[in-house]
Design an enzyme around this catalytic site. Sequence first.
Site, PDB file in Angstrom:
ATOM      1  N   LYS A  77       0.874  -1.102  -0.287  1.00  0.00           N
ATOM      2  CA  LYS A  77      -0.404  -0.140   0.066  1.00  0.00           C
ATOM      3  C   LYS A  77       0.979   1.244   0.074  1.00  0.00           C
ATOM      4  CE  LYS A  77      -0.451   0.161   4.700  1.00  0.00           C
ATOM      5  NZ  LYS A  77      -1.624   0.717   5.766  1.00  0.00           N
ATOM      6  N   ASP A  78       1.896   0.983   0.563  1.00  0.00           N
ATOM      7  CA  ASP A  78       3.256   1.976  -0.088  1.00  0.00           C
ATOM      8  C   ASP A  78       3.529   2.498  -0.789  1.00  0.00           C
ATOM      9  OD1 ASP A  78       2.659   2.574   2.959  1.00  0.00           O
ATOM     10  OD2 ASP A  78       4.168   1.648   3.087  1.00  0.00           O
ATOM     11  N   ARG A 124      -8.118   8.664   4.296  1.00  0.00           N
ATOM     12  CA  ARG A 124      -9.077   7.171   5.119  1.00  0.00           C
ATOM     13  C   ARG A 124      -9.577   7.033   5.940  1.00  0.00           C
ATOM     14  NH1 ARG A 124      -8.023   2.652   5.571  1.00  0.00           N
ATOM     15  NH2 ARG A 124      -5.684   2.788   5.557  1.00  0.00           N
ATOM     16  N   ARG A 125      -8.767   6.703   6.974  1.00  0.00           N
ATOM     17  CA  ARG A 125      -9.330   6.100   8.063  1.00  0.00           C
ATOM     18  C   ARG A 125     -10.052   8.325   8.785  1.00  0.00           C
ATOM     19  NH1 ARG A 125      -4.107   3.757  10.065  1.00  0.00           N
ATOM     20  NH2 ARG A 125      -4.405   1.165   8.581  1.00  0.00           N
ATOM     21  N   ARG A 142       2.267   9.579  13.683  1.00  0.00           N
ATOM     22  CA  ARG A 142       2.932   8.527  13.333  1.00  0.00           C
ATOM     23  C   ARG A 142       3.352   7.900  14.229  1.00  0.00           C
ATOM     24  NH1 ARG A 142       5.802  10.682   8.824  1.00  0.00           N
ATOM     25  NH2 ARG A 142       7.155   9.397   9.166  1.00  0.00           N
ATOM     26  N   ARG A 148       3.159   4.207  18.417  1.00  0.00           N
ATOM     27  CA  ARG A 148       1.546   4.718  18.413  1.00  0.00           C
ATOM     28  C   ARG A 148       0.621   4.112  19.495  1.00  0.00           C
ATOM     29  NH1 ARG A 148       0.463   4.374  12.173  1.00  0.00           N
ATOM     30  NH2 ARG A 148       2.191   5.203  11.153  1.00  0.00           N
ATOM     31  N   CYS A 235      -1.570   6.991  -2.056  1.00  0.00           N
ATOM     32  CA  CYS A 235      -1.462   6.233  -0.549  1.00  0.00           C
ATOM     33  C   CYS A 235      -2.263   6.664   0.128  1.00  0.00           C
ATOM     34  CB  CYS A 235      -0.261   4.998   0.210  1.00  0.00           C
ATOM     35  SG  CYS A 235       1.145   6.581   0.410  1.00  0.00           S
TER      36      CYS A 235
END
Length: 298
Positions: A77-78, A124-125, A142, A148, A235
Amino acid sequence: MNTLTIGTRGSLLATTQAGHVRDALTAAGHEAQLHIVTTEGDVNMAPVERIGVGVFTQALREAMAKGECVAAVHSFKDLPTAPDPRFHLVVPPREDPREALIARDGLTLTELPEGAKVGTSAPRRISQLKALRPDLDIRPLRGNIDTRMSKVFSGELDAIVLAYAGLVRVGKQDRATEVFDTGYFLPAPAQGALAVECRADDAPAVAALDELAHSESTDRARAERALLATLEAGCTAPVAAHAVIEGEELVLRAGVFALDGSQRLLVERRASRNQAQELGVMAARELLSEGAAELMAG
């Protein structure tokens, strides 16, 4: 063939992912070892959308191009959506693509109190969280998985949203207090999939990597990535997609969201498995015809 040196970022998740690839290559009879490459994204804690799409992958690709390593492992996805003809890419078996919540006191998303502080920097989130819970206080986030999660355990945040695949890969899936059904919270295109690359002109490496390729994971990821490419979204765009295989058909669900959660466009399309690329393009064109470009532009 000599030892396959596999380029990877130095984080726990990256080295664990690359370690799985190394072990698979070793099991197939190839000598392989990891090579750590530091990327700009590892030292710069600015939001990804500010430091650039592909920031985690460019350094790995350059290390390969220079011969510093033979292969590289990326979170698919990156990767930028434009293909890079310098490299040959395979997708090994994909991990669970769903999104996960890690919240204090074992809470689920609906149980979080009004105004709860939830950490994520992914548009997106953010957009989907705001659609589901407009009252939430979304905070930037980040760092690696442990960094996190520590924000929740220290009380700085009430919850965070992470890719469940990352938690599974580092053996911390039990920390998830909720794993979202993809029909409720759509993941990123190709989430949970790895992309393993080598130089296209390195025939022995190409042959070795081809032994890792998983056709089902490849077809699903190709459809999702084709959608992303056709939307001309990187992305960090508020675009989500999830493909599954039903018999000989590939079924793709995808969505584009307004960052404030006020609007969303959803589409579901199906095609035969050998039309993964066409399926993604078709679904994207339908979203564009419904105003996806304007929605992504804010």
